[in-house]
Design a protein around this motif. Structure first.
Motif, PDB file in Angstrom:
ATOM      1  N   ALA A 299      -6.919  -1.349  -1.133  1.00  0.00           N
ATOM      2  CA  ALA A 299      -5.966  -0.370  -0.618  1.00  0.00           C
ATOM      3  C   ALA A 299      -4.556  -0.623  -1.141  1.00  0.00           C
ATOM      4  CB  ALA A 299      -5.956  -0.398   0.904  1.00  0.00           C
TER       5      ALA A 299
ATOM      6  N   GLU B  81      -8.445  -4.298   3.430  1.00  0.00           N
ATOM      7  CA  GLU B  81      -9.123  -4.249   2.145  1.00  0.00           C
ATOM      8  C   GLU B  81      -8.140  -4.396   0.994  1.00  0.00           C
ATOM      9  OE1 GLU B  81     -12.383  -4.228   1.987  1.00  0.00           O
ATOM     10  OE2 GLU B  81     -12.494  -4.109   4.177  1.00  0.00           O
TER      11      GLU B  81
ATOM     12  N   SER C 162      -4.437  -1.779   6.217  1.00  0.00           N
ATOM     13  CA  SER C 162      -5.818  -2.058   5.844  1.00  0.00           C
ATOM     14  C   SER C 162      -6.034  -3.530   5.554  1.00  0.00           C
ATOM     15  CB  SER C 162      -6.195  -1.246   4.598  1.00  0.00           C
ATOM     16  OG  SER C 162      -7.474  -1.601   4.131  1.00  0.00           O
TER      17      SER C 162
ATOM     18  N   ASP D 265       0.867  -1.175   0.000  1.00  0.00           N
ATOM     19  CA  ASP D 265       0.000   0.000   0.000  1.00  0.00           C
ATOM     20  C   ASP D 265       0.903   1.224   0.000  1.00  0.00           C
ATOM     21  OD1 ASP D 265      -2.531   1.327   2.319  1.00  0.00           O
ATOM     22  OD2 ASP D 265      -1.708   2.105   0.452  1.00  0.00           O
TER      23      ASP D 265
ATOM     24  N   ARG E 107      -1.956   5.919   5.499  1.00  0.00           N
ATOM     25  CA  ARG E 107      -3.052   5.016   5.843  1.00  0.00           C
ATOM     26  C   ARG E 107      -2.556   3.923   6.768  1.00  0.00           C
ATOM     27  NH1 ARG E 107      -6.381   3.889   0.971  1.00  0.00           N
ATOM     28  NH2 ARG E 107      -4.460   3.025   0.104  1.00  0.00           N
TER      29      ARG E 107
END
Length: 126
Positions: free
Chosen positions: A112, A109, A107, A99, A104
């Protein structure tokens, strides 16, 4: 061009251990989150574990907590997944991913993550 190459997969009996490695080449992302996902036949890709660049913020899927450990060596541009007490349901192709959003938190997800390896097969026999 970024390349991620996974290694360390194989065939193991239930209760056994494997350590997966994922090496970066090309542009390096030592400051970015790295993660492991897996995909079993006929199933969607699912999150396994992720770690931020310092290694101080790690997250795990509930199904692997207490059995798997993610770690990284930024000097080697490599992330690892130590898998213990393996179960037949851990059988899957395991993928590493990066990522590149440094702001961020790790994650779960898949959306991402910007770069993916081609995967390594892990097969756990009962």
């Amino acid at each position: 061009q970024v390349q991620l190459v996974e290694s360390g997969g194989g065939l193991v009996q239930a209760g056994g251990s494997l350590r997966l490695s994922c090496a970066q080449s090309g542009r390096t992302f030592a400051i970015y989150t790295m993660a492991w996902f897996r995909q079993a036949p006929g199933k969607e890709r699912e999150f396994v574990a992720a770690t931020n660049w310092r290694g101080g913020n790690t997250v795990y899927a509930d199904s692997v907590k207490g059995r798997f450990t993610i770690s990284r060596d930024n000097a080697k541009n490599t992330v690892y997944l130590q898998m213990n007490s393996l179960k037949p349901e851990d059988t899957a192709v395991y993928y590493c991913a990066i990522d590149t959003n440094q702001w961020r938190a790790p994650s779960k997800e898949s959306g991402a993550y910007d770069y993916w390896g081609k995967g390594t097969q892990v097969t756990v026999s009962s």
